[in-house]
Write a protein that holds these residues in place. Structure first.
Motif, PDB file in Angstrom:
ATOM      1  N   GLY A  60      11.552  -2.583  -9.812  1.00  0.00           N
ATOM      2  CA  GLY A  60      10.163  -2.317 -10.183  1.00  0.00           C
ATOM      3  C   GLY A  60       9.607  -0.997  -9.717  1.00  0.00           C
ATOM      4  N   SER A  61      10.439   0.012  -9.552  1.00  0.00           N
ATOM      5  CA  SER A  61       9.980   1.303  -9.035  1.00  0.00           C
ATOM      6  C   SER A  61      10.015   2.377 -10.113  1.00  0.00           C
TER       7      SER A  61
ATOM      8  N   PRO B 117      -4.491   1.164  -7.645  1.00  0.00           N
ATOM      9  CA  PRO B 117      -5.663   2.038  -7.781  1.00  0.00           C
ATOM     10  C   PRO B 117      -5.416   3.493  -7.417  1.00  0.00           C
ATOM     11  N   VAL B 118      -4.354   3.790  -6.671  1.00  0.00           N
ATOM     12  CA  VAL B 118      -4.047   5.180  -6.314  1.00  0.00           C
ATOM     13  C   VAL B 118      -2.915   5.710  -7.188  1.00  0.00           C
ATOM     14  N   TRP B 119      -1.768   5.043  -7.151  1.00  0.00           N
ATOM     15  CA  TRP B 119      -0.629   5.499  -7.961  1.00  0.00           C
ATOM     16  C   TRP B 119      -0.984   5.531  -9.439  1.00  0.00           C
TER      17      TRP B 119
ATOM     18  N   GLY C  72       0.808  -1.212   0.000  1.00  0.00           N
ATOM     19  CA  GLY C  72       0.000   0.000   0.000  1.00  0.00           C
ATOM     20  C   GLY C  72       0.838   1.258   0.000  1.00  0.00           C
ATOM     21  N   TRP C  73       2.001   1.211   0.643  1.00  0.00           N
ATOM     22  CA  TRP C  73       2.887   2.378   0.673  1.00  0.00           C
ATOM     23  C   TRP C  73       3.315   2.763  -0.743  1.00  0.00           C
ATOM     24  N   VAL C  74       3.682   1.753  -1.532  1.00  0.00           N
ATOM     25  CA  VAL C  74       4.090   2.021  -2.916  1.00  0.00           C
ATOM     26  C   VAL C  74       2.942   2.658  -3.690  1.00  0.00           C
ATOM     27  N   ASP C  75       1.739   2.150  -3.487  1.00  0.00           N
ATOM     28  CA  ASP C  75       0.566   2.629  -4.217  1.00  0.00           C
ATOM     29  C   ASP C  75       0.111   4.000  -3.722  1.00  0.00           C
ATOM     30  N   ILE C  76      -0.067   4.144  -2.423  1.00  0.00           N
ATOM     31  CA  ILE C  76      -0.682   5.341  -1.856  1.00  0.00           C
ATOM     32  C   ILE C  76       0.322   6.483  -1.740  1.00  0.00           C
TER      33      ILE C  76
ATOM     34  N   GLY D  84       3.370   6.438  -2.780  1.00  0.00           N
ATOM     35  CA  GLY D  84       4.067   6.587  -4.060  1.00  0.00           C
ATOM     36  C   GLY D  84       3.292   7.478  -5.014  1.00  0.00           C
ATOM     37  N   GLY D  85       1.967   7.313  -5.038  1.00  0.00           N
ATOM     38  CA  GLY D  85       1.137   8.155  -5.895  1.00  0.00           C
ATOM     39  C   GLY D  85       1.143   9.601  -5.463  1.00  0.00           C
TER      40      GLY D  85
END
Length: 701
Positions: free
Chosen positions: A471-472, A163-165, A99-103, A105-106
């Protein structure tokens, strides 16, 4: 466990929330419980697009810097509410780290684009690009390229995995460019996207119409696109191809950017031994990419490619690394990998695994490990699985099919040429990693692989500590790739902003061109004032303000003294005989003496609004200046760049870029360059108290 209240994510179109009591039921990925009902039934897609185009005028009236400030404020607003997003993210099967990557990160991408825009773009609504093109011998006819916002809507069609990033990394550059966005998230995780959009709308920090959302099916959305609109798609290569040839998109030449899932590779260098740091780094990176987001990443490593001699060692090292992965309810602190997004997705991965078995064997996985929470049947859990394809150069499935989950296929190679060939058999990839400390080997691999990849990470002992990993995707770098990867180009710094703008070549005389671009152009009319330009503050200085200095004759003493002061005794300046035999045929002044002398001509020495020299750019020495030549300098305000207050700053400033031309007694140009000065400005309504530095740094990290 307690059954959560059923969510009913709505669409936000033409300024209002639109929902239906009936629709598609979504299930949480961990326990298989109903979590949400979504539907786009009743949404008028033509009206939504028309609304975005009409309201987009408010966004286009803002300057790049105004949009950047709004984006930063919005990022801070969302960061304050991130825990609500994390709670919903758990339902998608994602761990806190996922979630950290998605939220964050976005949200961090928003901060990055805000910073890049304020640093690299003018405080205007358009962007002059490239150099002025001289189109006539006399200098009265020239051209300049301008970038202006497209007057349409940027339609996003996003995948379920981020869904966020996935939304914010497209929204940020489009917003900076001045283009409104309509988001169509994948249904499986649309409830998380909707929660973020609901907060964005509630914030009131961006103009109405700058962001719309459609949950549920897209209906006839693509049928109503017009020439000024554009589409950005993230998902499978097959779906990308289908959408790209939509009749309306083809007929209207609508830009279509595809970022498709690809069969990304990681190559362990032929020079690497099992005891080397690069071997361990490679194994950890493969394991991380297999299990992060349960392998549901478009950049995940699907094909680890290793020297044949080290196949067994790599398998055993991966067995140990993957053995540390605990599977279960991502809400638990002792769980390191959650579930796939749905049981349907798990079934698709299992079906692909069966197709792999014709050419590959399972060497890790295939059995169900202990589950720490969650439901093994109703949830979408799948254990990490590693296959071995012993003859990858003659295989097809592993190079054609993607198991979008915690699955990778190990491939042995014998020569670097074979390794390069294997990476290219994926027919285009978003990202690749090369693990080696041998620079020659890294060079051969990178240059050999480059044509088939969008990004390549060279991983070794020197960069591993600070590397962001395979993958970042980073806001400053290209996210896209050729061929199967879709041929798209997202982010890539300011290039991502320019992608949302129209490029037009403007041809005119220099004065008119300068008036249109709001940047001084050599040959354009200037304004001379009795007030020295260095006595004016940032707000008082205008583009085109100019100063023509007094004259100065260059003497032998000037040259000798400058050589003694600097230690620059180059023969062309101090050796009479050597200089006569050189290209100038005489002794000439140092180039740096000329710009130093010019500064003495145009500087106003007393304290004033000019605080510091900020830099010097585009320096060219055009003609030599000899002993007895007389020089004169014209200094003209080329453009102005307003600076926001930074943490700890209380004195508002801006950067003024001056164009300097040094000419000799024959009015021949001898040197030209641009000077940047830091100039005090009046505090105004656009100067809120600076944000705490830690908040922005955390998000950007």
């Amino acid at each position: 466990m307690t059954q959560p209240e059923l969510l009913r994510p709505a669409s936000y179109v033409y300024g209002q929330w639109h929902s239906n009591p009936e629709g598609q039921t979504l299930y949480d990925a961990v326990y298989g419980r109903p979590v949400a009902v979504i539907s786009s039934e009743g949404v008028d897609f033509a009206q939504a697009l028309a609304y975005g185009r009409e309201k987009g005028a408010d966004l286009r009236r803002m300057t790049f810097h105004a949009r950047a400030r709004a984006l930063k404020a919005l990022g801070n607003y969302l960061m304050e509410r991130k825990e609500a997003y994390y709670a919903l993210s758990l339902l998608t099967g994602a761990t806190r780290r996922d979630g950290w990557v998605d939220i964050e990160g976005g949200i961090g991408t928003m901060f990055s684009y805000s910073s890049m825009a304020r640093r690299e773009l003018p405080d205007e609504r358009f962007l002059p690009e490239g150099k002025v093109e001289m189109l006539s011998k006399g200098g009265t006819f020239m051209a300049r390229h301008l970038l202006v916002p497209r007057e349409g809507v940027a339609v996003q069609i996003n995948a379920y995995n981020f869904p966020v990033w996935g939304m914010l990394e497209k929204f940020a550059p489009a917003f900076i460019a001045g283009m409104p966005t309509l988001v169509k998230p994948a249904p499986q995780t649309a409830y998380l996207t909707e929660r973020v959009v609901r907060d964005i709308v509630a914030s009131g920090l961006i103009p109405e119409g700058a962001l719309q959302l459609v949950t549920g099916e897209p209906g006839d959305l693509l049928d109503h696109l017009l020439e000024q609109d554009m589409v950005a798609f993230t998902g499978s290569a097959a779906t990308a191809h289908k959408l790209k040839v939509h009749p309306n998109i083809v007929a209207r030449s609508i830009p279509f950017n595809a970022e498709a899932d690809s069969l990304n590779a990681a190559v362990l260098g032929l020079s690497v031994k099992p005891e080397d740091p690069e071997f361990t780094l490679f194994v950890k990176e493969v394991a991380r990419e297999m299990t992060g987001k349960a392998g549901q990443k478009c950049t995940a490593i699907r094909r680890p490619i290793v020297p044949r001699a080290h196949v067994d060692a790599v398998i055993e090292a991966l067995r140990r690394e993957l053995g540390k992965i605990t599977l279960g309810d991502p809400a638990r602190d002792d769980v390191r990998m959650g579930a796939l997004v749905s049981v349907d997705q798990r079934q698709r991965v299992r079906e692909t695994l069966e197709q792999f078995r014709a050419e590959s064997e399972v060497v890790i996985g295939g059995q169900e490990a202990e589950l720490l929470g969650g439901d093994r049947e109703k949830g979408a859990f799948l254990d990490p699985t590693l296959l071995l394809c012993r003859d990858p150069l003659n295989a097809t499935a592993a190079h054609e099919l993607e198991a979008f989950g915690p699955v990778a296929t190990l491939m042995p190679y014998d020569t670097l040429e074979d390794a390069i060939r294997l990476t290219k058999m994926g027919r285009g990839s978003l990202a690749a990693t090369v693990a080696t400390h041998d620079r020659a080997e890294a060079t051969e691999l990178v240059l050999g692989m480059a044509s088939a990849h969008g990004r390549i990470l060279v991983l070794n002992r020197d960069d591993a500590k600070e590397s962001t990993g395979h993958g970042s995707p980073l806001p400053q770098l290209l996210h896209g790739g050729p061929g199967r990867a879709g041929g798209g180009a997202e982010m890539a710094g300011i290039a991502g902003v320019k992608h949302h703008m129209n490029k037009v070549a403007v041809q005119a005389d220099p004065t008119t061109l300068a008036a249109i671009t709001r940047e001084h152009i050599p040959g354009a009319q200037v304004r001379e004032d009795v007030v020295h330009p260095f006595r004016k503050n940032f707000d008082e200085i205008q583009v085109g303000d100019s100063l023509l200095t007094h004259r100065r004759t260059v003497t032998e003493a000037d040259i000798v003294n400058f050589a003694g002061l600097t230690g620059d005794h180059f023969y062309a300046h101090v050796d009479e005989i050597g200089a006569k035999e050189g290209i100038f045929g005489k002794r000439v002044a140092h180039g740096y003496f000329l710009i130093s002398a010019a500064a003495g001509q145009f500087v106003s020495a007393a304290p004033g609004p000019v605080l510091a020299n900020y830099g010097l750019e585009n320096l060219r020495f055009v003609e030599p200046v000899g002993i007895g030549d007389t020089i004169r300098t014209r200094l003209t305000c080329k453009r102005k760049i307003r600076k926001d207050l930074r943490p700890g700053e209380t004195r508002p400033t801006g950067v003024v870029e001056w164009h300097a031309e040094i000419r000799n007694q024959d009015d021949t140009l001898v040197a030209t360059y641009d000077i940047l000065t830091l100039v005090e400005r009046a505090r105004d309504s656009f100067d809120p108290q600076p944000e705490p530095q830690a908040a922005e740094q955390t998000a950007e990290a």
